[in-house]
Design an enzyme around this catalytic site. Structure first.
Site, PDB file in Angstrom:
ATOM      1  N   GLY A 116       0.728  -1.081  -0.078  1.00 24.39           N
ATOM      2  CA  GLY A 116      -0.195   0.109   0.019  1.00 24.39           C
ATOM      3  C   GLY A 116       0.780   1.407  -0.091  1.00 24.39           C
ATOM      4  N   PRO A 117       0.325   2.339  -0.233  1.00 25.28           N
ATOM      5  CA  PRO A 117       1.054   3.498  -0.293  1.00 25.28           C
ATOM      6  C   PRO A 117       1.256   3.985   1.176  1.00 25.28           C
ATOM      7  CG  PRO A 117      -1.313   3.852  -0.784  1.00 25.28           C
ATOM      8  CD  PRO A 117      -1.359   2.382  -0.338  1.00 25.28           C
ATOM      9  N   PRO A 118       2.699   4.934   1.228  1.00 28.86           N
ATOM     10  CA  PRO A 118       3.351   5.168   2.376  1.00 28.86           C
ATOM     11  C   PRO A 118       2.461   5.704   3.376  1.00 28.86           C
ATOM     12  CG  PRO A 118       4.406   6.045   0.462  1.00 28.86           C
ATOM     13  CD  PRO A 118       3.061   5.451   0.061  1.00 28.86           C
TER      14      PRO A 118
ATOM     15  N   HIS B 139      -8.537  35.377  -9.644  1.00 31.96           N
ATOM     16  CA  HIS B 139      -8.336  33.786  -9.902  1.00 31.96           C
ATOM     17  C   HIS B 139      -8.899  32.966  -9.142  1.00 31.96           C
ATOM     18  CE1 HIS B 139      -5.106  30.679 -11.407  1.00 31.96           C
ATOM     19  NE2 HIS B 139      -5.673  30.042 -10.308  1.00 31.96           N
ATOM     20  N   GLU B 140      -8.957  32.996  -7.878  1.00 33.42           N
ATOM     21  CA  GLU B 140      -9.702  32.036  -7.230  1.00 33.42           C
ATOM     22  C   GLU B 140     -11.200  32.063  -7.088  1.00 33.42           C
ATOM     23  OE1 GLU B 140      -7.879  29.601  -5.723  1.00 33.42           O
ATOM     24  OE2 GLU B 140      -5.882  30.543  -6.013  1.00 33.42           O
TER      25      GLU B 140
ATOM     26  N   THR C  59       0.083   4.507   5.461  1.00 35.89           N
ATOM     27  CA  THR C  59      -1.343   3.935   5.458  1.00 35.89           C
ATOM     28  C   THR C  59      -1.231   2.858   6.835  1.00 35.89           C
ATOM     29  OG1 THR C  59      -0.686   2.159   3.920  1.00 35.89           O
ATOM     30  CG2 THR C  59      -2.252   4.074   3.457  1.00 35.89           C
ATOM     31  N   GLY C  60      -0.322   2.743   7.456  1.00 37.39           N
ATOM     32  CA  GLY C  60      -0.246   1.777   8.602  1.00 37.39           C
ATOM     33  C   GLY C  60       0.261   0.491   8.384  1.00 37.39           C
ATOM     34  N   LYS C  61       1.135   0.173   7.582  1.00 38.48           N
ATOM     35  CA  LYS C  61       1.772  -1.292   7.346  1.00 38.48           C
ATOM     36  C   LYS C  61       2.447  -1.518   8.539  1.00 38.48           C
ATOM     37  CE  LYS C  61       3.334   0.011   3.229  1.00 38.48           C
ATOM     38  NZ  LYS C  61       2.873   1.236   3.223  1.00 38.48           N
ATOM     39  N   THR C  62       3.420  -0.767   9.004  1.00 42.21           N
ATOM     40  CA  THR C  62       4.325  -0.978   9.905  1.00 42.21           C
ATOM     41  C   THR C  62       3.467  -1.220  11.287  1.00 42.21           C
ATOM     42  OG1 THR C  62       6.045   0.524   9.005  1.00 42.21           O
ATOM     43  CG2 THR C  62       6.475  -0.234  10.875  1.00 42.21           C
TER      44      THR C  62
HETATM   45  P1  ADP Z   1       3.671   2.778   6.509  1.00 41.55           P
HETATM   46  O1  ADP Z   1       4.428   1.666   7.201  1.00 41.55           O
HETATM   47  O2  ADP Z   1       2.321   2.244   6.025  1.00 41.55           O
HETATM   48  O3  ADP Z   1       4.150   3.675   5.592  1.00 41.55           O
HETATM   49  P2  ADP Z   1       3.355   3.518   9.450  1.00 41.55           P
HETATM   50  O4  ADP Z   1       2.500   2.116   9.688  1.00 41.55           O
HETATM   51  O5  ADP Z   1       4.806   3.791   9.413  1.00 41.55           O
HETATM   52  O6  ADP Z   1       2.794   3.615   7.749  1.00 41.55           O
HETATM   53  O7  ADP Z   1       2.338   4.559   9.861  1.00 41.55           O
HETATM   54  C1  ADP Z   1       2.695   5.821  10.161  1.00 41.55           C
HETATM   55  C2  ADP Z   1       1.938   6.459  11.472  1.00 41.55           C
HETATM   56  O8  ADP Z   1       0.555   6.538  10.874  1.00 41.55           O
HETATM   57  C3  ADP Z   1       1.601   5.337  12.318  1.00 41.55           C
HETATM   58  O9  ADP Z   1       2.449   5.431  13.360  1.00 41.55           O
HETATM   59  C4  ADP Z   1       0.184   5.824  12.878  1.00 41.55           C
HETATM   60  O10 ADP Z   1       0.346   6.779  13.865  1.00 41.55           O
HETATM   61  C5  ADP Z   1      -0.452   6.393  11.612  1.00 41.55           C
HETATM   62  N1  ADP Z   1      -1.330   5.686  11.106  1.00 41.55           N
HETATM   63  C6  ADP Z   1      -1.485   5.174   9.701  1.00 41.55           C
HETATM   64  N2  ADP Z   1      -2.175   4.439   9.673  1.00 41.55           N
HETATM   65  C7  ADP Z   1      -3.069   4.327  10.708  1.00 41.55           C
HETATM   66  C8  ADP Z   1      -4.322   3.932  10.976  1.00 41.55           C
HETATM   67  N3  ADP Z   1      -4.801   2.951  10.065  1.00 41.55           N
HETATM   68  N4  ADP Z   1      -4.832   3.821  12.311  1.00 41.55           N
HETATM   69  C9  ADP Z   1      -4.318   4.735  13.238  1.00 41.55           C
HETATM   70  N5  ADP Z   1      -3.088   5.341  12.890  1.00 41.55           N
HETATM   71  C10 ADP Z   1      -2.549   5.264  11.613  1.00 41.55           C
HETATM   72 ZN    ZN Z   2      -5.549  28.025  -9.795  1.00 43.47          ZN
HETATM   73 MG    MG Z   3       6.570   1.757   7.063  1.00 47.48          MG
END
Ligand code: ADP
Ligand code: ZN
Ligand code: MG
Length: 609
Positions: free
Chosen positions: A199-201, A422-423, A203-206
């Protein structure tokens, strides 16, 4: 384990003592037998005074000692015919004298022995220690130094992860397996050895991986892919071996390899320059270890990546990371849930409306949402409050989207006017078209990101599909800023550069990927790689087609621009009065905008239609 280390240390000390002992007790002996070079006539004098005791005559040197004298004298031989007879006559005895050998021995010891010893010591102490540090089991004493991050408890649970219900569902099975591997073994089921979180950076993978370990209350071995990439070939592989050895000892446990794409990239055979060899060896070792260990023991390997398409196919085949768990950007409900999790950590008013914030942050990742909450708390402190209020959160969203306000920036009145028109141009065209998101806020306060102003549109509901009309209307809205400038000031500025970029990108995607152009139809003309990191598109068509694509894109954006001009021309009065208002107040909420819009007279209906 400790033994080799100790004895090695003792050897070193012993060697040191020997060197010192030699220096103090043995060398001085030789040193007493000092060698002194004298002139040839001194030698002749000594000979004629019959005081020479022993003498050694060689081709290149004559050495002799005097009676009652420890000193050895040397001199250079001359062409002296019956020297031997004369020496014999003087009563000297011929003998071997230790001039050469001794100085040679000393020389060797001092000029070779010491440096060699020095380097050996350096090697033993530093290099070996370094290798041991990095490889773990290459040297038996490096193990404790291996940089593997083992935690007995991560302290995270699924409650810390908001949203991501499907991912949690998949992982819950793994948790259950770790709790009771026997249950699965009894029925003969084997669980996947590994699961890959993609998944994208942010998003909570770690976070999810840590939560799995926390839920199962098992040890958590975590290492980042980049830590395997070492200076020396073979060390990454040794680290992998060590990691798995430690994990098997501690089973049941979780091994988490973060950013696995750093080592798991496709092997391309032709090893190019640099660390490729090393990376391949590391990857091969990882594959071998994953095949080798017995899944039933309860070691589960989790890995995370945001570039799944670059991974080597071998990693993804059954028996390795065969379970793939998508961890996508949160939807509206997900964003609200994430905000809720993070707002618990700070003090805030009961009345804050997180749903509003969630609506305004379409496309934000969990990490960004966590950041928004923190920024809001920081702002509350800056404002001298001890609780966070809604305004803090709203401002914080804008800070994350567009940077901090730059109130100090001096902008000339003329430029401010241009920005305001513009806005309002964007906002008006957005409001006057069907199917476009309502205007949420307009501001002409400059931001640190470089934006001089912006118009925020917020969808009432999450949109997952974009119709052709909506896509086109979006382009119209994007070109409307420039259109307003043209109509009002009859000149154009650089202020529209970002709009132009976005409009072009969307128009291009409509033609090449969404099949929304009549001349091409449903043909994919571009491939998207790196979907989780912005998405790079690469052309997948002939050069001729590429030219036609460009023409199509140009005409699409051109049509949109014309439409924007048309809408604004019909609404000049509104454009004027709303821009004046904005110029005075600098920011305008969506409601203010809508009520101003309604106060103004309706434009005359277009001639035709
Ligand atoms: P990834 O590894 O996907 O890049 P991380 O797991 O490191 O992302 O997420 C970074 C921080 O963002 C986490 O420590 C948390 O604080 C927050 N975060 C991301 N996703 C969630 C989620 N689904 N629920 C709660 N906190 C989240
Ligand atoms: Zn504009
Ligand atoms: Mg990570």
């Amino acid at each position: 384990m400790e033994k080799p280390k100790k004895s090695f240390f003792y050897y070193c000390i012993l060697a040191f003592i020997i060197v010192i002992a030699l220096n103090t007790f043995v060398f001085p002996r030789f040193a007493a037998n000092k060698v002194q070079e004298v002139s040839y006539d001194q030698f002749l004098n000594d000979m004629s005074s019959q005081s020479i005791e022993k003498v050694e005559v060689q081709d290149h040197q004559i050495a002799y000692t005097l009676q009652d004298d420890e000193m050895i004298y040397t001199t250079i031989p001359m062409d002296d015919p019956n020297l031997i007879e004369r020496l014999y006559a003087s009563g000297a005895s011929f003998a071997k004298l230790p001039t050469q050998q001794d100085s040679l021995l000393t020389t060797l010891l001092v000029s070779y022995g010491v440096p060699i010893l020095f380097f050996v010591l350096i090697y033993k102490f530093f290099i070996k220690k370094m290798i041991a540090n990095q490889s773990g089991n290459m040297m038996s004493f490096g193990k404790s130094n291996a940089k593997i991050y083992a935690k007995d408890q991560t302290g995270k649970t699924f409650a810390d992860v908001a949203g991501q219900d499907e991912a949690k569902e998949s992982l819950r099975e793994i948790v259950d397996f770790l709790h009771d591997p026997g249950k699965y073994a009894a029925i003969g089921a084997t669980l996947p050895k590994g699961a890959l979180l993609v998944g994208p950076p942010g998003t909570g993978k770690t976070l999810l991986a840590q939560a799995v370990a926390g839920e199962a209350s098992v040890p958590f071995f975590s290492i980042s892919g980049s830590e395997f990439v070492e200076m020396f070939v073979g060390m990454g592989a040794a680290k992998v071996r060590d990691l798995f050895k430690q994990a098997t000892e501690k089973a049941p446990c979780i091994v988490f390899i973060d950013e696995i794409d750093t080592i798991g990239k496709k092997r391309d055979g032709a090893g190019s320059l640099g660390g490729n060899d090393e990376r391949e060896q590391t990857l091969n070792q990882l594959l071998a270890e994953m095949d080798g260990f017995d899944g039933a023991k309860g070691v589960v390997i989790l890995a995370a990546t945001n570039r799944p398409e670059t991974l080597d196919k071998a990693l993804l085949r059954p028996g390795r990371f065969d379970r793939r768990i998508p961890v996508e950007l949160p939807d509206l409900a997900g964003r609200e849930a994430i905000l809720k999790v993070h707002i618990k950590k700070i003090k805030c008013l009961e009345s804050v409306d997180l749903k509003e914030i969630a609506k305004a942050t379409a496309g934000a990742s969990g990490a960004e949402l966590a950041n928004i909450i923190n920024e809001a708390a920081l702002r509350a402190v800056r404002m001298g409050r001890n609780v966070v209020i809604q305004a803090d959160l709203e401002e914080s969203v804008e800070v994350i989207l567009a940077g901090q306000q730059r109130k100090s920036m001096v902008i000339s009145p003329r430029e401010k006017e241009i920005v305001a028109y513009h806005e309002v141009g964007h906002a008006l065209v957005a409001a006057l078209q069907k199917d476009s998101a309502p205007v949420h806020k307009i501001t002409i306060i400059p931001r640190t990101s470089g934006a001089l102003g912006y118009t925020m549109q917020v969808d009432e509901q999450e949109k997952f599909l974009l119709s052709k009309e909506e896509a086109f209307n979006k382009i119209v809205t994007l070109t409307a800023g420039r259109a307003a400038e043209e109509l009002m000031f009859h000149s154009i500025t650089t202020g529209a550069s970002n709009d132009i970029e976005q409009a072009t990108r969307l128009a291009r995607a409509m033609v090449t990927r969404y099949g929304m152009s009549e001349s091409f139809g449903m043909v994919a003309l571009e491939n998207v790689t790196n979907q989780y990191l912005g998405g790079d598109a690469s052309l997948a068509c002939s050069l001729e087609t590429a030219t036609r694509i460009d023409q199509e894109v140009i005409s699409l954006v051109g049509q949109a621009h014309d439409k924007a001009l048309e809408i604004l021309r019909e609404n000049m009065q509104r454009l004027n009065s709303i821009s004046r208002w904005l110029l005075e107040k600098e920011t305008m909420t969506g409601e203010e905008f809508m009520s101003l819009l309604k106060q103004q007279p309706q434009p005359l209906p277009p001639a035709q239609e």
